[in-house]
Motif scaffolding. Structure first.
Motif, PDB file in Angstrom:
ATOM      1  N   GLU A 129       3.395  10.245  -9.555  1.00 25.80           N
ATOM      2  CA  GLU A 129       2.646  10.502 -10.784  1.00 25.80           C
ATOM      3  C   GLU A 129       1.906  11.828 -10.702  1.00 25.80           C
ATOM      4  OE1 GLU A 129      -0.799   8.441 -13.594  1.00 25.80           O
ATOM      5  OE2 GLU A 129       0.016   7.388 -11.852  1.00 25.80           O
ATOM      6  N   THR A 155       0.834  -1.202   0.000  1.00 25.09           N
ATOM      7  CA  THR A 155       0.000   0.000   0.000  1.00 25.09           C
ATOM      8  C   THR A 155       0.868   1.252   0.000  1.00 25.09           C
ATOM      9  OG1 THR A 155      -1.777  -1.130   1.183  1.00 25.09           O
ATOM     10  CG2 THR A 155      -1.769   1.273   1.264  1.00 25.09           C
ATOM     11  N   LYS A 156       1.911   1.242   0.807  1.00 27.01           N
ATOM     12  CA  LYS A 156       2.825   2.388   0.881  1.00 27.01           C
ATOM     13  C   LYS A 156       3.520   2.604  -0.454  1.00 27.01           C
ATOM     14  CE  LYS A 156       6.656   4.223   3.637  1.00 27.01           C
ATOM     15  NZ  LYS A 156       7.582   3.956   4.780  1.00 27.01           N
ATOM     16  N   LYS A 157       3.922   1.496  -1.093  1.00 31.00           N
ATOM     17  CA  LYS A 157       4.591   1.591  -2.385  1.00 31.00           C
ATOM     18  C   LYS A 157       3.658   2.159  -3.445  1.00 31.00           C
ATOM     19  CE  LYS A 157       7.205  -1.159  -5.736  1.00 31.00           C
ATOM     20  NZ  LYS A 157       7.727  -2.529  -6.065  1.00 31.00           N
ATOM     21  N   SER A 158       2.402   1.678  -3.441  1.00 28.43           N
ATOM     22  CA  SER A 158       1.419   2.163  -4.408  1.00 28.43           C
ATOM     23  C   SER A 158       1.119   3.632  -4.197  1.00 28.43           C
ATOM     24  CB  SER A 158       0.126   1.346  -4.294  1.00 28.43           C
ATOM     25  OG  SER A 158       0.355  -0.002  -4.635  1.00 28.43           O
ATOM     26  N   GLN A 159       1.014   4.018  -2.912  1.00 30.58           N
ATOM     27  CA  GLN A 159       0.738   5.415  -2.597  1.00 30.58           C
ATOM     28  C   GLN A 159       1.895   6.301  -3.035  1.00 30.58           C
ATOM     29  OE1 GLN A 159      -2.192   6.791  -1.271  1.00 30.58           O
ATOM     30  NE2 GLN A 159      -1.115   8.606  -2.022  1.00 30.58           N
ATOM     31  N   GLY A 160       3.135   5.789  -2.843  1.00 35.36           N
ATOM     32  CA  GLY A 160       4.302   6.541  -3.262  1.00 35.36           C
ATOM     33  C   GLY A 160       4.342   6.741  -4.761  1.00 35.36           C
ATOM     34  N   ALA A 182       1.742   6.747  -6.726  1.00 32.97           N
ATOM     35  CA  ALA A 182       0.660   7.658  -7.069  1.00 32.97           C
ATOM     36  C   ALA A 182       1.058   9.106  -6.806  1.00 32.97           C
ATOM     37  CB  ALA A 182      -0.591   7.293  -6.274  1.00 32.97           C
ATOM     38  N   ASP A 183       1.780   9.319  -5.703  1.00 31.23           N
ATOM     39  CA  ASP A 183       2.224  10.673  -5.365  1.00 31.23           C
ATOM     40  C   ASP A 183       3.219  11.199  -6.408  1.00 31.23           C
ATOM     41  OD1 ASP A 183       0.663  10.609  -3.132  1.00 31.23           O
ATOM     42  OD2 ASP A 183       2.297  10.118  -1.742  1.00 31.23           O
TER      43      ASP A 183
END
Length: 236
Positions: free
Chosen positions: A230, A220-225, A227-228
Motif C-alpha cells: 500500500e 504479522t508478516k502478511k499484514s506488514q507485506g 502495508a508495504d
C-alpha cells in the motif's frame, strides 16, 4: 537448537495466553476449534482399552487437526495392517514422557530400529505404494496414540524447531526437552496456569504454543507485506 523465544522462561504468560485462546476461542456458531477435542475425542487415543490399536475414532480425531486420512490409507490402517500395527504399538510405551527418555533409551524407543519408526514407515507406506499419508498426517496419528511420547510435525511448527523435514524430528524435540534448561517444567507451569485442557500432554501444550505463535508470526508478516504494498502504491 535455540527454542523460539515464546518458550523462554520470561515468556510464560504469553505462552499460557496462547494456550487459553486455542482451547477457549469460539467461532460464530459459538463452537470451540475442533483441535481442542483432538486429545479427548472418544476417550483419547491412549485410553487403556484402545491404546494398542488405531481405531476409526483415532482417524476421526486426526481430522480435527485439519487433515484427512485418505480412504485407501484408512482401510489399510484399520484392516490390512491392523494386527501388525497393534503388535508395534504394544512395544511403544504409552506412559513414558519424551522428556523422561534417557539418552541411553532413545535408540531403543525412538531410534532407527525401534517399533515407533517401524510404525511410522507403515503409516507412510515407505516400502510400498504410497496411500496419501504424509509426514504431518502420520505424526498426528502417532501423537494421538502416544501423546506423551510423540510430537506433532507440521508446516507451522517445523520451521520454528529448525526442521526442514521429519527425518530428525524426534531427536530434535527430545534434545530441547532433555537439555537441562527447564522446558518440561515450564510447559507444566504454562499448562497449569492456563486452567484448560487437563488431559493435554506436555508435548501437546508445546505444540499448541508453537502453532499459535507461528500463526501469529505469519499473520504479522502478511499484514506488514500488505502495508508495504500500500505504501509503494501511494508513493507511485
Amino acid at each position: 537448537m535455540k527454542l523460539p523465544e515464546v518458550l523462554d522462561s520470561d515468556q510464560v504468560h504469553q505462552a499460557l495466553e496462547l494456550v487459553k485462546r486455542y482451547y477457549t476461542h469460539t467461532n460464530k456458531r459459538n463452537e470451540i476449534r475442533t483441535g481442542a477435542r483432538f486429545e479427548t475425542w472418544a476417550g483419547g487415543g491412549d485410553d487403556p482399552g484402545y491404546a494398542n490399536a488405531i481405531t476409526a475414532d483415532d482417524l476421526i480425531a486426526v481430522t480435527f487437526l485439519s487433515v484427512d486420512v485418505p480412504g485407501p490409507a484408512a482401510i489399510g490402517i484399520l484392516e490390512t495392517h491392523r494386527e501388525e500395527i497393534s503388535t508395534l504399538l504394544e512395544q511403544i510405551p504409552a506412559n513414558l514422557e519424551l522428556a523422561n527418555v534417557s539418552t541411553e533409551e532413545f535408540a531403543a524407543i525412538l531410534g532407527a530400529d525401534s517399533a515407533a519408526v517401524k510404525l511410522w514407515k507403515i503409516l507412510r507406506q515407505s516400502n510400498a505404494q504410497r496411500w496419501g499419508v504424509g509426514q504431518t498426517i502420520a505424526s498426528k496419528i502417532m501423537a494421538r496414540k502416544r501423546p506423551l511420547l510423540i510430537p506433532i510435525y507440521d508446516s507451522v511448527v517445523a520451521p520454528l524447531m529448525g526442521l526442514k523435514n521429519s527425518d530428525t524430528q524426534w531427536m530434535t524435540w527430545h534434545g530441547v526437552l532433555a537439555d537441562g534448561t527447564g522446558l518440561p517444567e515450564r510447559l507444566k507451569a504454562i499448562h497449569e496456569l492456563s486452567g484448560v485442557a487437563p488431559d493435554a500432554s506436555a508435548l501437546r501444550i508445546m505444540d499448541v504454543v508453537l502453532w499459535m505463535h507461528g500463526k501469529q508470526l505469519a499473520a504479522t508478516k502478511k499484514s506488514q507485506g500488505a502495508a508495504d504494498v500500500e505504501l509503494e502504491v501511494q508513493m507511485v
